[in-house]
Design an enzyme around this catalytic site. Sequence first.
Site, short mmCIF file in Angstrom:
data_model
loop_
_atom_site.label_atom_id
_atom_site.label_comp_id
_atom_site.label_asym_id
_atom_site.label_seq_id
_atom_site.Cartn_x
_atom_site.Cartn_y
_atom_site.Cartn_z
N CYS A 1 0.86 -1.18 0.00
CA CYS A 1 0.00 0.00 0.00
C CYS A 1 0.89 1.23 0.00
O CYS A 1 2.12 1.14 0.13
CB CYS A 1 -0.90 -0.01 1.23
SG CYS A 1 0.03 0.07 2.79
N HIS B 1 5.66 -5.10 8.62
CA HIS B 1 5.66 -6.49 9.06
C HIS B 1 5.92 -7.44 7.88
O HIS B 1 5.01 -8.05 7.34
CB HIS B 1 4.33 -6.82 9.74
CG HIS B 1 4.23 -6.29 11.13
ND1 HIS B 1 3.04 -6.04 11.76
CD2 HIS B 1 5.20 -5.96 12.03
CE1 HIS B 1 3.27 -5.57 12.98
NE2 HIS B 1 4.57 -5.52 13.16
N HIS C 1 3.77 1.80 11.62
CA HIS C 1 2.62 1.55 12.50
C HIS C 1 2.35 2.69 13.47
O HIS C 1 1.30 2.74 14.10
CB HIS C 1 2.85 0.27 13.30
CG HIS C 1 3.31 -0.88 12.47
ND1 HIS C 1 4.63 -1.28 12.39
CD2 HIS C 1 2.62 -1.70 11.63
CE1 HIS C 1 4.73 -2.30 11.56
NE2 HIS C 1 3.54 -2.56 11.08
N CYS D 1 2.50 5.81 8.86
CA CYS D 1 1.58 5.98 7.73
C CYS D 1 0.66 7.18 7.99
O CYS D 1 0.11 7.30 9.10
CB CYS D 1 0.74 4.71 7.57
SG CYS D 1 -0.58 4.89 6.35
N GLU E 1 0.33 -0.70 16.18
CA GLU E 1 -0.50 0.46 15.84
C GLU E 1 -1.41 0.84 17.00
O GLU E 1 -1.61 2.02 17.30
CB GLU E 1 -1.34 0.16 14.59
CG GLU E 1 -2.13 1.38 14.14
CD GLU E 1 -3.06 1.10 12.97
OE1 GLU E 1 -4.14 1.72 12.93
OE2 GLU E 1 -2.71 0.26 12.10
N SER F 1 1.37 -9.74 10.74
CA SER F 1 0.74 -8.69 9.93
C SER F 1 -0.77 -8.77 10.11
O SER F 1 -1.40 -9.73 9.66
CB SER F 1 1.12 -8.86 8.46
OG SER F 1 0.26 -8.12 7.63
N ASN G 1 -3.21 -6.99 8.71
CA ASN G 1 -4.03 -6.96 7.49
C ASN G 1 -3.94 -8.29 6.74
O ASN G 1 -4.90 -8.73 6.11
CB ASN G 1 -3.66 -5.76 6.61
CG ASN G 1 -2.36 -5.94 5.87
OD1 ASN G 1 -2.33 -6.52 4.80
ND2 ASN G 1 -1.26 -5.43 6.43
N SER H 1 2.02 -5.37 3.29
CA SER H 1 3.46 -5.22 3.50
C SER H 1 4.26 -6.31 2.78
O SER H 1 5.46 -6.45 3.02
CB SER H 1 3.78 -5.22 4.99
OG SER H 1 3.13 -6.26 5.67
#
Length: 327
Positions: free
Chosen positions: A20, A49, A83, A105, A135, A232, A234, A277
């Site tokens: 991303c 990650h 994060h 981010c 995060e 990770s 996501n 990632s």
Amino acid sequence: MSAAEKPPLMLYLAAPRGFCAGVDRAIKIVELALKAYGPPVYVRHEIVHNKYVVDGLRRQGAVFVDELDEIPETDQPVIFSAHGVPKSVPESAAARNMLYIDATCPLVSKVHKEAQIHRKRAREILLIGHKGHPEVIGTMGQLPQGAVTLIETVDDAETIQPKEPENLAWITQTTLSVDDTREIVKVLQRRFPSVVGPHKEDICYATTNRQEAVKAIAPKSDAVFVVGAPNSSNSQRLREVAERSGARSAHLVQRASDIDWQQIEGVRTVGLTAGASAPEVLVDEVIDAFRSRFDVTVQLERTVDEDVVFTLPRALREKVNQLDAAG
């Protein structure tokens, strides 16, 4: 084994997938810092990650640490991961006169700002997220201890007893399951009708887009593979979404060598995606591994185009430009 002897396999390749804008920016920050200052460049926690990415940066001269006190007295920069970090981390760096670069981010920074605005307006803050994730630690660490309450599940949302039920706000980690989060928010809105949410969704565009792409390929896949790291968030959510969306099985692998071929014996259709990632080279590696065993037809399944780009820190860009101009 010749192509004629290999069993046929349809491979549905999800798009968008992989890096991303926030991950791309964070990696570039480390690479540019190495160019601008030379090695070593210190990075607090994994920049993103993914072991492959981290190992690659380590070979270039990045030194990864868990905490700032592991870094010796130095003029070299320290970079904070994508994060985000608690406020205490840049404060500690400043107290040591460290040169630090924040690779958080921008979409995580947006959540930090929301938390601070709610605090200024004296709202009690609920953070939907996973305990212990960097995060979440960073977001909760923007405010004094106890100012943010973590909500992990629908059960948490059903049982929480806020001090001021009429003066509540909710924010979220950016990498959650869109569907799970929606259910938690529904409970909060039913129990606390005046609860205030974000003006714009906190779950980031990349997380949402990758989950929608997986939903498109999962129903027609005997197995879905998600390229990503176990830590990770996501990537883990992509595997869960694949399972819930109709895939007969879903597997998280860091790279091709992690595939258990016995687990997927007899499959004829496979879905493939990558967490935000995970670099595309690892996706290619997995496709090559399937090609070595199957007569593979790759079908790209694109649900949306992404064109998000985040700018790099100005001071770092200017330093690199000066070096380029000088020689």
